[in-house]
Design an enzyme around this catalytic site. Sequence first.
Site, PDB file in Angstrom:
ATOM      1  N   ARG A  31       0.842  -1.426  -0.020  1.00  0.00           N
ATOM      2  CA  ARG A  31      -0.128   0.134  -0.150  1.00  0.00           C
ATOM      3  C   ARG A  31       0.962   1.419   0.037  1.00  0.00           C
ATOM      4  NH1 ARG A  31      -2.807  -4.405   1.764  1.00  0.00           N
ATOM      5  NH2 ARG A  31      -4.991  -4.141   1.974  1.00  0.00           N
ATOM      6  N   ARG A 127      -6.301 -17.979  -9.041  1.00  0.00           N
ATOM      7  CA  ARG A 127      -7.025 -17.460  -7.946  1.00  0.00           C
ATOM      8  C   ARG A 127      -8.250 -16.652  -8.687  1.00  0.00           C
ATOM      9  NH1 ARG A 127      -2.814 -15.109  -3.690  1.00  0.00           N
ATOM     10  NH2 ARG A 127      -4.850 -15.000  -2.271  1.00  0.00           N
ATOM     11  N   ASP A 320      -4.130 -15.295   7.661  1.00  0.00           N
ATOM     12  CA  ASP A 320      -3.083 -15.826   6.823  1.00  0.00           C
ATOM     13  C   ASP A 320      -2.111 -16.634   7.787  1.00  0.00           C
ATOM     14  OD1 ASP A 320      -3.654 -14.375   4.654  1.00  0.00           O
ATOM     15  OD2 ASP A 320      -2.266 -12.718   5.166  1.00  0.00           O
TER      16      ASP A 320
HETATM   17  C1  S3P Z   1      -4.396  -9.000   2.176  1.00  0.00           C
HETATM   18  C2  S3P Z   1      -5.709  -9.464   2.637  1.00  0.00           C
HETATM   19  C3  S3P Z   1      -5.809 -10.969   2.637  1.00  0.00           C
HETATM   20  C4  S3P Z   1      -4.659 -11.738   3.110  1.00  0.00           C
HETATM   21  C5  S3P Z   1      -3.539 -11.472   1.957  1.00  0.00           C
HETATM   22  C6  S3P Z   1      -3.025 -10.038   2.383  1.00  0.00           C
HETATM   23  C7  S3P Z   1      -3.786  -7.593   1.993  1.00  0.00           C
HETATM   24  O1  S3P Z   1      -6.556 -11.371   1.414  1.00  0.00           O
HETATM   25  O2  S3P Z   1      -4.919 -13.216   2.880  1.00  0.00           O
HETATM   26  O3  S3P Z   1      -2.547 -12.136   2.432  1.00  0.00           O
HETATM   27  O4  S3P Z   1      -2.907  -7.012   2.061  1.00  0.00           O
HETATM   28  O5  S3P Z   1      -5.151  -6.757   1.441  1.00  0.00           O
HETATM   29  P1  S3P Z   1      -8.155 -11.435   1.317  1.00  0.00           P
HETATM   30  O6  S3P Z   1      -8.336 -10.190   0.976  1.00  0.00           O
HETATM   31  O7  S3P Z   1      -8.166 -12.037   0.230  1.00  0.00           O
HETATM   32  O8  S3P Z   1      -8.807 -11.953   2.369  1.00  0.00           O
END
Ligand code: S3P
Length: 438
Positions: A31, A127, A320
């Site tokens: 980000r 995915r 995670d």
């Molecule tokens: C993340 C959101 C999560 C997480 C990923 C990182 C992020 O995924 O599992 O490792 O940085 O916004 P999801 O948005 O699919 O839950």
Amino acid sequence: MQGAQVQFHLRPGGRLTGCIRVPGDKSISHRAVILGSLAEGITEIRGFLAGADTLATRNAFQQMGVPIWGPEKGKLRIQGVGMRGLRPPQAPLDLGNSGTAMRLLCGLLAGQGWEAVLVGDASLSRRPMRRVTDPLVAMGARIQTSAAGTAPLHIYPSSKLKALHYAMPVTSAQVKSALLLAGLYAEGETCITEPGPARDHTERMLEAFGYPVRAEGNRVCIRGGGQLRGCSLAVPADISSAAFFLVGASIAPGSDLRLEGVGMNPTRTGILHILRQMGADIRIERERESGGEPIADLRVRSAPLHGIEIPPALVPLAIDEFPAIFIAAACAEGETILRGAEELRVKESDRLQVMAEGLSELGIANQLYADGIRIQGGELGGGVVDSHGDHRIAMAFAMAALRAQAPIRIRDCANVNTSFPDFAALASKTGLAIQQIP
Ligand code: S3P
């Protein structure tokens, strides 16, 4: 694939001691590159994660004409180009293994009015992407996925996006963040409602860059047309990387380990609640704030663990960390049950399936559900575990060796580099008998 040859070889036993800092938070590092690139002026980031995933995001912005220097010793410097300053990339943007990069960039690029193609590796190309493309199309974007709803994603020029009020069907910070980034370019106010609390780093960081975000309960709103101001940011150590050490030190008798400067954002601390409910001895020390995020040092000492039913409300807050938590469950007295976690099937691998296979290989009884798993704590043997190229599965099984009766070999470990470069070196410094091959 050559990377598939990377293996971890582990001797059984040992304990974890000392004081370490795990690498910077992956979610926050992505980000920071995105918002720093869109800001007016210079952004300086300290503690940036130099992992393959976050470097893929950096490379993508460089390809779109953003001057970025580093990372050097964790420092990344970005000359922001402003909200309308990105240039159309001349080639597809390769986001490697990173779901976060692909989904967030899809949201951002949907509003640019030019064409771009997003590609990824074999895992990322499996995915689900319709969870972001469907609401973006509802905002007026033109995006094409494969017939299966996966990458490559072709983003075509469209007219100005329209704001959307959207109730997300799954709890996902990536979907929420993609829509917030699209919302920056939309006419009107975009509002997103989440079924459960997903990580809120995007909202916090937008505010750090001077962009107003309205958050009330489970709804977050953003109005298009504003500007971001470059700033100085410090990235906390990643609690998702600390998770392996929290579990390792909990299960290995005689351990006493300190983890410095770990991110303690309440949308990420489910692992602490779950491990403590299982009996773990984790102390939170020197709580403080850094760059709009709470951080603390964590001290973890070994303790006898017992199985629990994991409260479903904690699932999104630890999403995670389940590979590591399953290793804690394997070493706990009694059974641990997880339900309501079907999202684990669409991570870098099908984490329910791949963890179940690895646990069975090491002699741990388990039963799979469509949305979870039941794990019977027991004695861990040795064996050969296939991580299926999933970084977190490789690191979780590495920690299992601390309680195993025989050596463990883990296959296909190159992707550990996506989130935790030098994992083997740091882990061996704390006492894990790990060797990386080659
Ligand atoms: C993340 C959101 C999560 C997480 C990923 C990182 C992020 O995924 O599992 O490792 O940085 O916004 P999801 O948005 O699919 O839950």
